[in-house]
Write a protein that holds these residues in place. Structure first.
Motif, PDB file in Angstrom:
ATOM      1  N   TYR A 187       0.481   1.240   9.019  1.00 25.05           N
ATOM      2  CA  TYR A 187       0.728   2.969   8.910  1.00 25.05           C
ATOM      3  C   TYR A 187       2.256   2.758   7.847  1.00 25.05           C
ATOM      4  CZ  TYR A 187       4.657   6.024  10.566  1.00 25.05           C
ATOM      5  OH  TYR A 187       6.010   7.329  10.032  1.00 25.05           O
ATOM      6  N   ALA A 188       2.510   2.724   6.945  1.00 27.86           N
ATOM      7  CA  ALA A 188       3.362   2.611   5.716  1.00 27.86           C
ATOM      8  C   ALA A 188       4.959   3.851   5.478  1.00 27.86           C
ATOM      9  CB  ALA A 188       3.251   2.960   4.418  1.00 27.86           C
ATOM     10  N   TRP A 220       1.066  -1.382   0.257  1.00 29.01           N
ATOM     11  CA  TRP A 220      -0.459  -0.499  -0.048  1.00 29.01           C
ATOM     12  C   TRP A 220       0.786   1.167  -0.102  1.00 29.01           C
ATOM     13  CZ3 TRP A 220      -4.456  -1.043   4.249  1.00 29.01           C
ATOM     14  CH2 TRP A 220      -5.662  -1.489   3.557  1.00 29.01           C
ATOM     15  N   ALA A 221       1.829   1.462   0.011  1.00 27.95           N
ATOM     16  CA  ALA A 221       2.949   2.506  -0.009  1.00 27.95           C
ATOM     17  C   ALA A 221       2.456   3.181  -0.692  1.00 27.95           C
ATOM     18  CB  ALA A 221       4.663   1.888   0.419  1.00 27.95           C
ATOM     19  N   GLN A 222       2.945   4.154  -1.313  1.00 32.15           N
ATOM     20  CA  GLN A 222       2.948   5.078  -1.920  1.00 32.15           C
ATOM     21  C   GLN A 222       4.433   5.643  -2.494  1.00 32.15           C
ATOM     22  OE1 GLN A 222       0.650   5.434  -4.276  1.00 32.15           O
ATOM     23  NE2 GLN A 222      -0.845   3.935  -4.177  1.00 32.15           N
ATOM     24  N   TYR A 223       4.703   6.369  -0.987  1.00 32.11           N
ATOM     25  CA  TYR A 223       5.980   7.114  -1.403  1.00 32.11           C
ATOM     26  C   TYR A 223       7.139   6.262  -0.710  1.00 32.11           C
ATOM     27  CZ  TYR A 223       3.001  10.785  -3.433  1.00 32.11           C
ATOM     28  OH  TYR A 223       1.725  12.060  -3.587  1.00 32.11           O
ATOM     29  N   SER A 224       8.582   6.375  -0.665  1.00 34.70           N
ATOM     30  CA  SER A 224       9.182   6.044   0.338  1.00 34.70           C
ATOM     31  C   SER A 224       9.873   6.426   1.454  1.00 34.70           C
ATOM     32  CB  SER A 224      10.648   6.312  -0.382  1.00 34.70           C
ATOM     33  OG  SER A 224      11.973   5.991   0.665  1.00 34.70           O
ATOM     34  N   PRO A 225       9.390   5.613   2.913  1.00 31.35           N
ATOM     35  CA  PRO A 225       9.324   5.990   3.650  1.00 31.35           C
ATOM     36  C   PRO A 225      10.403   7.329   3.901  1.00 31.35           C
ATOM     37  CG  PRO A 225       9.349   3.713   3.695  1.00 31.35           C
ATOM     38  CD  PRO A 225       9.383   4.145   1.912  1.00 31.35           C
ATOM     39  N   SER A 226      11.426   6.916   3.429  1.00 29.71           N
ATOM     40  CA  SER A 226      12.461   8.003   3.840  1.00 29.71           C
ATOM     41  C   SER A 226      12.720   9.715   3.452  1.00 29.71           C
ATOM     42  CB  SER A 226      14.091   7.577   2.852  1.00 29.71           C
ATOM     43  OG  SER A 226      13.733   7.831   1.612  1.00 29.71           O
ATOM     44  N   TYR A 255       7.296   1.776  -4.617  1.00 29.11           N
ATOM     45  CA  TYR A 255       6.387   2.983  -4.855  1.00 29.11           C
ATOM     46  C   TYR A 255       6.054   3.451  -5.823  1.00 29.11           C
ATOM     47  CZ  TYR A 255       9.134   1.745  -0.366  1.00 29.11           C
ATOM     48  OH  TYR A 255      10.458   1.602   0.387  1.00 29.11           O
ATOM     49  N   PRO A 256       4.575   2.930  -6.224  1.00 29.42           N
ATOM     50  CA  PRO A 256       4.001   3.845  -7.207  1.00 29.42           C
ATOM     51  C   PRO A 256       4.440   5.163  -7.576  1.00 29.42           C
ATOM     52  CG  PRO A 256       2.615   2.254  -6.067  1.00 29.42           C
ATOM     53  CD  PRO A 256       3.385   2.527  -5.355  1.00 29.42           C
ATOM     54  N   SER A 257       3.773   5.834  -7.059  1.00 32.93           N
ATOM     55  CA  SER A 257       4.584   7.753  -7.294  1.00 32.93           C
ATOM     56  C   SER A 257       5.198   8.391  -7.348  1.00 32.93           C
ATOM     57  CB  SER A 257       3.234   8.108  -5.659  1.00 32.93           C
ATOM     58  OG  SER A 257       2.099   7.807  -5.692  1.00 32.93           O
ATOM     59  N   GLN A 258       7.071   7.606  -7.635  1.00 30.37           N
ATOM     60  CA  GLN A 258       7.761   7.436  -7.872  1.00 30.37           C
ATOM     61  C   GLN A 258       8.098   7.074  -8.642  1.00 30.37           C
ATOM     62  OE1 GLN A 258       8.873   7.344  -2.848  1.00 30.37           O
ATOM     63  NE2 GLN A 258      10.898   6.773  -4.380  1.00 30.37           N
TER      64      GLN A 258
END
Length: 707
Positions: free
Chosen positions: A671-672, A24-30, A371-374
């Motif tokens: 939580y991503a 479900w993650a869209q952006y890197s947690p970094s 992360y598909p939004s990157q």
């Protein structure tokens, strides 16, 4: 079990676990995100882009919000606005759950908006905010009914695509100095279908359909049809229809048009097509009677050819895409007409690519596998002899590569968060070194190309409402503005896709200076300007053969975009007069003076760290639901809250049966923001079980939790 099989099963389990953890993650947690709060928006951006966030705050509050809300007379409520600087694709979108709009910060190099003298962020943000208004707009009793479900209006989301997108394109054009309505590129796509007799039914012409052209039908048909209605019934006709539909959505959009115009939509559409045919005929009558003869032309339906590259004086390398196969690189022999497949590509290259030393250079906008939004654009090299592909850059945000004649360097465009500059890649170093070539501020460089001697680079520059042809030396010196074409009537004039002739004295480029996009020649010494092609629906991507005797380009028509080759006969070049045909349009709904200035950047609080958890509760929307239990059934609500960045997501269900006086519930949270992503599941639900030792079943409560 053999060790190899056991190892494969363990590896498969780890892969499944890994994918589930990041699913479900869209952006890197970094990435560290910040939020700038304005009176009506929460602007979310990656830390370090404070100046971009302030520019977006001014645009969205000063230019977008007052114009859109005043036109529709509707206030949609507080909206999340995401500035995505992790993507090299120029686009934007709006969503209902959660209520947010997102702009992907890259400038397009295609004609529909590359001619704009408006800030790209300005009219994309306005386009998406129009969608936000449409999605939530409700009046009268219907609005009171929707309050039972919170901030939700699924009815407006099911409106015809031509009305949704046509309204947004009309407002993006009317309320800014840019927009697709000022592009002849869209007009050409509409008229190509009209001339082929393929327009006549609005349901077919105004919605996304397979094997149907143009592929952006709702934007094209919707804009021109609604713009015709604005001219006939007044600027506020879109608002009147939207207002009536928001009160009585179940009567349908057709009935709303009937109430406000006195005619059904089908009748209005026929009147629109009749007027368009008249304007189209005036335009066609203005074209030369005897265009240059074709040496070669493809005619396949639903095929779209990219930029042609000459291998020698008789063979062309070109990529093509269709609805039936992946993008494919072909070698075409002009004498025999044979088309031979060189390599099937996994992605469609950009319209700007290059060839040197039998190596094909292209850019690939490649999504991050996790992360598909990157989605970052990089430069790749395809060796035509071996068929091997080599990645030249890593997350460099580069596109439009053009190799030098000796193959030692590549000039490319680097995306700089909505603006761009030129850079040089040194292919003799490993990895290739990247060096800044131009240093423009608040400008966009487009479509660079090399001169035959490898000393000069020509490119297009879009800056402060003006698009011009520039040249610069390979070391960054001797920057010169070569040509500026004035805007013609209501259309914005642009210059795109330049290329040098073999003698280096003339630059060939694409422009809509005389109506539809066609190919022009500009002599650098004499400064004479000529028109080379007269394609009625547009000509693009010019390329001159090595001997200078043939011109290859792509031409638009009702069936797609085709490869065309004509002779380079200077005797038939036409000196360029001004456009004499005026296509009547109406654009301005508001002027700057009509919108009161009330927003001040210095009144904003400093940006704060992004906090997505507080966006989940209380839920902003919910739906009724029912589940079975021991006394028939329990009624309750269901919601699926999520924050603007997709870091936090939850599923919430609460039901109650008054007969048993027992509540049930289900809560799931993910939580991503860290890796692996923790998930919590709490539940207490009725379950029907079967006896093991005797026939029959019984009800029980199934409760517990999982982490």
């Amino acid at each position: 079990m053999k060790p190899t099989i056991r190892s494969l099963l363990v590896l498969l389990f780890l892969v499944i676990f890994f994918l589930a953890a990041v699913g479900w993650a869209q952006y890197s947690p970094s990435l560290r995100w910040k939020t700038l709060r304005t009176p009506h928006f929460d602007i979310h951006y990656v830390a370090g882009n404070d100046s971009l966030a302030l520019r977006a705050a001014y645009i969205i509050e000063e230019e977008v919000y007052p114009r859109v809300t005043r036109y529709f007379n509707y206030l949609p409520g507080r909206t999340d606005f995401v500035l995505n600087t992790c993507v090299d694709i120029p686009n934007g979108f709006a969503a209902s759950f959660p209520r947010r709009m997102e702009v992907l910060m890259d400038f397009p190099s295609v004609p529909f908006s590359a001619y704009s003298d408006s800030d790209w962020l300005s009219y994309v943000a306005l386009h998406e905010f129009v969608h936000i208004n449409h999605l939530y707009m409700a009046r009268g009793g219907f609005a009171n009914f929707l309050k039972l479900f919170g901030q939700m209006n699924l009815v407006n989301a099911m409106t015809s695509a031509w009305f949704l997108e046509g309204t947004a394109v009309n407002l993006e054009t009317s309320c800014t100095t840019g927009g697709r309505g000022r592009s002849t590129y869209h007009r050409g796509k509409l008229w190509a279908q009209l001339a082929a007799g393929r327009l006549g039914n609005l349901v077919r012409d105004g919605n996304f359909l397979p094997n149907s052209l143009p592929r952006d039908k709702p934007y094209v048909t919707g804009y021109f049809f609604l713009n015709y209605l604005r001219q006939k019934y007044g600027d506020d006709i879109i608002m009147q229809v939207s207002d009536y539909y928001s009160k009585f959505p179940f009567l349908g959009l057709n009935w709303a048009f009937r109430r406000k115009t006195g005619k059904w939509v089908g009748t209005l559409y026929k009147d629109f097509l009749k007027k368009e045919r008249q304007q189209m005929q005036v335009y066609l009558d203005s074209l030369p009677a005897n265009p240059q003869p074709y040496i070669f032309r493809t005619n396949e339906r639903l095929e779209f050819y990219g930029k042609p590259l000459w291998l020698d004086n008789r063979r062309i390398l070109i990529h093509c895409t269709s609805n039936e196969e992946f993008p494919t690189l072909y070698r075409i022999d002009l004498q025999t007409g044979r088309k031979r497949r060189v390599k099937r590509l996994s992605v469609l290259p950009s319209q700007c690519n290059g060839l040197a030393n039998n190596k094909f250079y292209y850019s690939w906008v490649r999504p991050d596998p996790l992360y598909p939004s990157q989605i970052v654009s990089d430069i790749y090299e395809l060796n035509l002899d071996s068929g091997k592909v080599r990645r030249l850059t890593q997350n460099a945000h580069l596109k439009s590569p053009s190799p030098s004649p000796d193959g030692r360097q590549i000039v490319a465009v680097r995306n700089e968060k909505g603006y761009s500059n030129l850079v040089l890649l040194d292919l003799e170093s490993n990895p290739p070194g990247v060096y800044q070539l131009t240093h423009f501020k608040r400008a966009n460089t487009l479509n660079p190309c090399w001169s035959p001697d490898g000393e000069t680079i020509a490119f297009c520059l879009n800056q402060q409402g003006q698009q011009a042809l520039y040249t610069v030396s390979r070391n960054g010196s001797n920057l010169q503005k070569r040509l500026v074409l004035p805007h013609q009537l209501q259309f914005k004039t642009g210059i795109l896709l330049p290329t040098f002739t073999p003698d280096g004295r003339t630059v060939i480029f694409v422009s809509n200076f005389r109506g539809m996009e066609n190919i022009f020649a500009f002599e650098l010494e004499t400064k004479n300007l000529y028109q080379l092609t007269f394609e009625p629906w547009g000509a693009y991507s010019p390329a001159i053969s090595p001997d200078g005797e043939k011109l290859a380009f792509t031409a638009e028509d009702a069936d797609g975009r085709h490869l065309v080759v004509i002779p380079m006969n200077r005797q038939q070049w036409k000196a360029v007069p001004l456009l004499k045909i005026r296509l009547e349009e109406k654009y301005s709904i508001f002027t700057k003076k009509e919108i009161p200035t009330y927003f001040r950047l210095d009144s904003l609080r400093p940006a704060e760290n992004y906090n997505g958890l507080r966006q989940l509760f209380p839920p902003k929307w919910w739906l009724p639901m029912a589940i079975a239990d021991s006394r028939g059934g329990a009624l309750g609500i269901f919601s699926f809250p999520m924050d603007a960045l997709g870091k936090h997501a939850a599923q919430l269900m609460v039901v109650y049966n008054p007969k048993t006086e027992k509540p049930y519930g289900n809560l799931f949270y993910r939580y991503a923001g860290i890796f692996p992503h923790p998930k919590v599941h709490l539940y207490s639900l009725p379950v029907k079980r079967t006896y093991w030792s005797e026939p029959g079943s019984y009800w029980t409560r199934y409760s517990g939790g999982e982490i």
